[in-house]
Design a protein around this motif. Structure first.
Motif, short mmCIF file in Angstrom:
data_model
loop_
_atom_site.label_atom_id
_atom_site.label_comp_id
_atom_site.label_asym_id
_atom_site.label_seq_id
_atom_site.Cartn_x
_atom_site.Cartn_y
_atom_site.Cartn_z
N PRO A 45 0.89 -1.28 -0.09
CA PRO A 45 -0.13 0.25 0.13
C PRO A 45 0.82 1.23 -0.18
CG PRO A 45 0.63 -1.14 2.22
CD PRO A 45 0.64 -1.72 1.22
N GLN A 46 2.06 1.45 0.42
CA GLN A 46 2.67 2.68 0.12
C GLN A 46 4.33 1.61 0.03
OE1 GLN A 46 2.20 4.96 4.40
NE2 GLN A 46 5.16 4.46 3.74
N HIS A 68 1.17 -3.63 13.96
CA HIS A 68 1.16 -2.85 12.17
C HIS A 68 2.51 -3.19 11.65
CE1 HIS A 68 -2.70 -1.40 11.89
NE2 HIS A 68 -2.25 -0.23 13.05
N GLU A 70 5.79 -3.90 9.33
CA GLU A 70 6.14 -3.76 8.25
C GLU A 70 6.73 -5.24 7.34
OE1 GLU A 70 7.10 1.23 8.13
OE2 GLU A 70 8.98 -0.31 8.30
N GLU A 136 3.53 -2.41 4.45
CA GLU A 136 1.80 -2.02 5.80
C GLU A 136 2.11 -0.35 5.21
OE1 GLU A 136 -1.00 -0.91 7.99
OE2 GLU A 136 -0.14 -3.44 8.07
N ARG A 137 1.30 0.68 5.73
CA ARG A 137 1.01 1.96 5.93
C ARG A 137 2.35 3.02 6.78
NH1 ARG A 137 -3.38 0.59 3.52
NH2 ARG A 137 -4.13 1.89 1.72
N TYR A 138 2.67 3.31 7.36
CA TYR A 138 3.70 4.34 8.03
C TYR A 138 2.92 4.69 9.37
CZ TYR A 138 6.91 7.04 10.09
OH TYR A 138 7.86 7.43 11.72
#
Length: 176
Positions: A45-46, A68, A70, A136-138
């Motif tokens: 997603p990023q 979350h 990464e 994963e988003r930050y």
């Protein structure tokens, strides 16, 4: 693409194969189906990139904490870096072990990093850029890190860093 396992379960080196002719070359650097076939995350997603002006620049060792964590697919798109992954998974047989791989823009190779591992790199020449696919988003409040030269890991860097941020230089030692 060719996937090579490392001594840390879940960490893969991804090599590309290219087609070359008088125009140059073409290479597939990512394929969701191929990654899925290897049991790897294929949705990112990023994406992030970092540019590093000077040889000897160190970034790391970073990870994102639960809930979350990464997953990363990291590639050097300009220059060369020594990329390091440290296993922080307390229940893993490779806990506190590390693997290092030279990522080279000319080779277009990458390293796949599972959740639960810290990541960092040291530039091997001036003017390096590193590109990250992030699973994963930050989440800033979950950003964590451990010291690049923590004796718990005994990472064998190819040279002493010439440049490191104050934040990275003051990261704590790992507590397991």
């Amino acid at each position: 693409m060719k996937f090579s396992a490392t001594n840390i379960p879940g960490v893969w080196i991804v090599e590309v194969t290219s087609s070359q002719d008088e125009r140059g070359l073409f290479a597939r650097t990512f394929c969701a189906d191929t990654f899925s076939q290897h049991g790897l995350v294929s949705q990112f997603p990023q994406c992030n990139s970092s540019w590093n002006a000077k040889k000897g620049t160190l970034r790391g060792m970073h990870y994102q904490d639960m809930p979350h964590p990464e997953i990363k697919l990291v590639r050097c798109t300009k220059g060369r870096v020594f990329d390091v992954v440290v296993d922080l998974r307390a229940d893993a047989p490779t806990h506190r072990k590390w693997v290092g791989v030279e990522l080279d823009a000319n080779r277009r190779n990458a390293v796949y990093i599972p959740e639960g591992c810290a990541h960092g790199f040291l530039t091997l020449e001036d003017d390096c850029e590193v590109f990250y696919h992030m699973g994963e988003r930050y989440v800033p409040e979950l950003a964590r890190g451990v010291r690049w030269n923590d004796p718990a890991f005994q990472i064998e860097w190819p040279m002493h860093p010439a440049l490191i941020s104050e934040r990275d230089a003051s990261l704590p030692d790992y507590v397991s």
